[in-house]
Design an enzyme around this catalytic site. Structure first.
Site, mmCIF file in Angstrom:
data_model
loop_
_atom_site.group_PDB
_atom_site.id
_atom_site.type_symbol
_atom_site.label_atom_id
_atom_site.label_comp_id
_atom_site.label_asym_id
_atom_site.label_seq_id
_atom_site.Cartn_x
_atom_site.Cartn_y
_atom_site.Cartn_z
ATOM 1 N N ASP A 99 0.794 -1.227 0.000
ATOM 2 C CA ASP A 99 0.000 0.000 0.000
ATOM 3 C C ASP A 99 0.826 1.277 0.000
ATOM 4 O O ASP A 99 0.331 2.339 0.349
ATOM 5 C CB ASP A 99 -0.911 0.007 1.228
ATOM 6 C CG ASP A 99 -0.151 -0.200 2.538
ATOM 7 O OD1 ASP A 99 1.079 -0.009 2.552
ATOM 8 O OD2 ASP A 99 -0.793 -0.548 3.543
ATOM 9 N N GLU A 121 -0.459 -9.141 -1.459
ATOM 10 C CA GLU A 121 -1.138 -8.646 -0.271
ATOM 11 C C GLU A 121 -2.294 -7.727 -0.677
ATOM 12 O O GLU A 121 -2.449 -6.607 -0.208
ATOM 13 C CB GLU A 121 -0.182 -7.923 0.683
ATOM 14 C CG GLU A 121 -0.722 -7.825 2.106
ATOM 15 C CD GLU A 121 0.182 -7.031 3.028
ATOM 16 O OE1 GLU A 121 0.723 -7.635 3.969
ATOM 17 O OE2 GLU A 121 0.360 -5.821 2.807
ATOM 18 N N GLU A 135 -2.404 5.006 2.918
ATOM 19 C CA GLU A 135 -2.294 3.629 2.447
ATOM 20 C C GLU A 135 -3.629 3.028 2.005
ATOM 21 O O GLU A 135 -3.687 2.238 1.062
ATOM 22 C CB GLU A 135 -1.641 2.757 3.519
ATOM 23 C CG GLU A 135 -0.141 3.003 3.715
ATOM 24 C CD GLU A 135 0.165 4.195 4.598
ATOM 25 O OE1 GLU A 135 1.370 4.494 4.761
ATOM 26 O OE2 GLU A 135 -0.771 4.851 5.109
ATOM 27 N N HIS A 216 5.162 4.474 13.845
ATOM 28 C CA HIS A 216 5.655 5.329 12.760
ATOM 29 C C HIS A 216 4.537 5.949 11.932
ATOM 30 O O HIS A 216 4.797 6.751 11.049
ATOM 31 C CB HIS A 216 6.539 4.507 11.812
ATOM 32 C CG HIS A 216 5.766 3.524 10.981
ATOM 33 N ND1 HIS A 216 5.283 2.343 11.502
ATOM 34 C CD2 HIS A 216 5.374 3.559 9.690
ATOM 35 C CE1 HIS A 216 4.638 1.680 10.569
ATOM 36 N NE2 HIS A 216 4.673 2.407 9.462
ATOM 37 N N ARG A 218 1.721 8.041 10.114
ATOM 38 C CA ARG A 218 1.498 9.482 9.978
ATOM 39 C C ARG A 218 0.305 9.948 10.803
ATOM 40 O O ARG A 218 0.313 11.042 11.367
ATOM 41 C CB ARG A 218 1.261 9.846 8.500
ATOM 42 C CG ARG A 218 2.486 9.763 7.609
ATOM 43 C CD ARG A 218 2.131 10.215 6.198
ATOM 44 N NE ARG A 218 3.277 10.183 5.305
ATOM 45 C CZ ARG A 218 3.626 9.124 4.580
ATOM 46 N NH1 ARG A 218 2.909 8.017 4.651
ATOM 47 N NH2 ARG A 218 4.676 9.168 3.785
ATOM 48 N N HIS A 248 11.720 4.963 15.166
ATOM 49 C CA HIS A 248 11.768 5.354 13.760
ATOM 50 C C HIS A 248 12.597 6.625 13.606
ATOM 51 O O HIS A 248 12.600 7.499 14.476
ATOM 52 C CB HIS A 248 10.344 5.578 13.246
ATOM 53 C CG HIS A 248 10.214 5.531 11.756
ATOM 54 N ND1 HIS A 248 10.526 6.592 10.945
ATOM 55 C CD2 HIS A 248 9.785 4.537 10.926
ATOM 56 C CE1 HIS A 248 10.296 6.264 9.678
ATOM 57 N NE2 HIS A 248 9.859 5.024 9.645
#
Length: 324
Positions: A99, A121, A135, A216, A218, A248
Site C-alpha cells: 500500500d 497482499e 495507504e 511510525h 502518519r 523510527h
C-alpha cells in the site's frame, strides 16, 4: 501466475522488501522467467538492510528518499522514475506489494503503458480513507488496476469480491511476510552472530517481561505520539517490565520519544533494528505494542500477542482470532 518472459518487481520500503524477497527467490527458481528488480529507496537505509539479508540485488535503484518530502513531491519523482525504467525494460508484467506510494505509482505507471499488474497482499481494507493514510487509498487504486490479486486471507479475498473483482482474478496465497520471517529465523539459528547486537539489552532486562514497541504511522504524528509516549511512561512504572523500542528515524517520532523517554532506565530506545535483530525482538518479547501492519502479522506467527495502537486496522483477522 501464468509464466511470462519478463517480470519486474517494484518496491521501495523495508516492509515491501521483506514481503517480496521470498517472491523474488521463488520467481528466480522458475525456469524461463527473466526477473528484474526495481527499488525506489523510498526508505533508504532500512531498505538496504533487508536487501542484504534477503540476498536481493536490484537491477535499478531510483534512490528517491529525501527528509520530510511531501507526498506529492515523492509521487511525482516516483512516476517519472518508474516510468523511465518501464520504457527501458518493457516487462510483460509488473509485481507490486502492499500500500505504499511506490506500489501505487508502480501500478499506475504500468497501467499507463498497458502492462498487467500483480498485487501481492491485495484486498486489505479498513474502510476509512484516512486510517491508515494514505495507504487505504493506495490499495484501492492498485486494486482497480491489477489483474492478479494475491489475497493473504479469505477476509481480504471477500473484500475484493465485494468490489466486483472477478473470482478468477483473486488467489488466496497466505502472507509472504510469514515466509520471510521463518526464513530469517532459520538463518539466525544457523548463525546467532546475526543478532548479537541485542545481547546487552537481553542481559539488562533478564527476568523481566520484555515489551516491544514500534510506531511510525502518519496519523499518529503529534498528539498520538505524545499519548503513546505517556502510556509507555506509565507502563514503565512496573518493576517487572523492560521496554525495547526501536525508534523510527522520522523526527516526528524520534524527537518526542527522546525527550519523554530517553532517560527512563526501564526503556531502551534503540536505532531502527535490521531485520534479523527485529525478528529476535519478536522472539524474546512478551507482547508487542505497534501501529505497524506487518507486526500485526509477524508477532502472532511467533505466538506473541499484539496491542494495535491505531483507531482502525485493515487486518481484522488478528482481532477476530484474539491475537491482536
Amino acid at each position: 501466475m501464468a509464466l511470462t518472459n519478463k517480470v519486474l518487481l517494484i518496491f521501495g520500503t523495508r516492509p515491501e522488501a521483506i514481503k517480496l524477497f521470498p517472491v523474488v527467490h521463488a520467481l528466480n527458481a522458475v525456469g524461463g522467467v527473466d526477473v528484474k528488480v526495481l527499488v525506489t529507496a523510498q526508505h533508504r537505509q532500512m531498505l538496504d538492510q533487508v536487501l542484504d539479508i534477503g540476498e536481493v540485488k536490484p537491477d535499478y535503484d531510483l534512490d528517491v528518499m529525501e527528509p520530510n518530502q511531501s507526498l506529492d513531491h515523492l509521487t511525482a519523482k516516483l512516476l517519472t522514475g518508474i516510468g523511465n525504467v518501464l520504457d527501458q525494460e518493457m516487462p510483460d508484467r509488473v509485481v507490486v506489494q502492499g500500500d505504499t506510494a511506490t506500489a501505487m505509482v508502480g501500478a499506475l505507471a504500468a497501467y499507463y503503458r498497458k502492462i498487467p499488474v500483480s498485487h501481492v497482499e491485495a484486498g486489505l481494507r479498513s474502510y476509512d480513507i484516512y486510517q491508515p493514510w494514505p495507504e487505504e487509498v493506495n490499495r484501492k487504486i492498485i486494486g482497480t488496476i491489477a489483474d492478479q490479486h494475491f489475497a493473504p486471507t479469505g477476509v481480504s479475498a471477500a473484500a475484493l469480491r465485494a468490489e466486483a473483482v472477478s473470482a478468477e482474478a483473486i488467489h488466496i496465497t497466505g502472507n509472504t511476510v510469514i515466509d520471510a520471517l521463518y526464513w530469517v529465523q532459520d538463518k539466525i539459528r544457523a548463525n546467532s552472530a546475526l543478532v548479537s547486537g541485542l545481547c546487552d539489552i537481553e542481559a539488562r532486562f533478564l527476568g523481566r517481561k520484555i515489551i516491544g514497541v514500534t510506531t511510525h504511522r502518519r496519523e499518529n504524528f503529534g498528539e498520538g505520539m505524545d499519548n503513546i509516549a505517556s502510556a509507555l511512561e506509565v507502563i514503565a512504572q512496573r518493576d517487572d517490565v523492560g521496554i525495547v523500542f526501536p525508534v523510527h528515524m522520522n523526527p516526528n517520532v524520534r524527537a518526542i520519544m527522546d525527550e519523554k523517554l530517553g532517560n527512563n532506565p526501564r526503556i531502551a530506545l534503540l536505532d531502527p533494528l535490521d531485520y534479523p535483530h527485529f525478528s529476535r525482538l519478536l522472539s524474546i518479547c512478551h507482547l508487542m505494542l505497534t501501529d505497524s501492519g506487518g507486526v500485526q502479522e509477524e508477532a502472532p506467527a511467533l505466538g506473541k500477542p499484539v496491542l494495535v495502537m491505531r483507531e482502525t486496522t485493515e487486518r481484522p483477522e488478528g482481532v477476530t482470532a484474539g491475537t491482536a
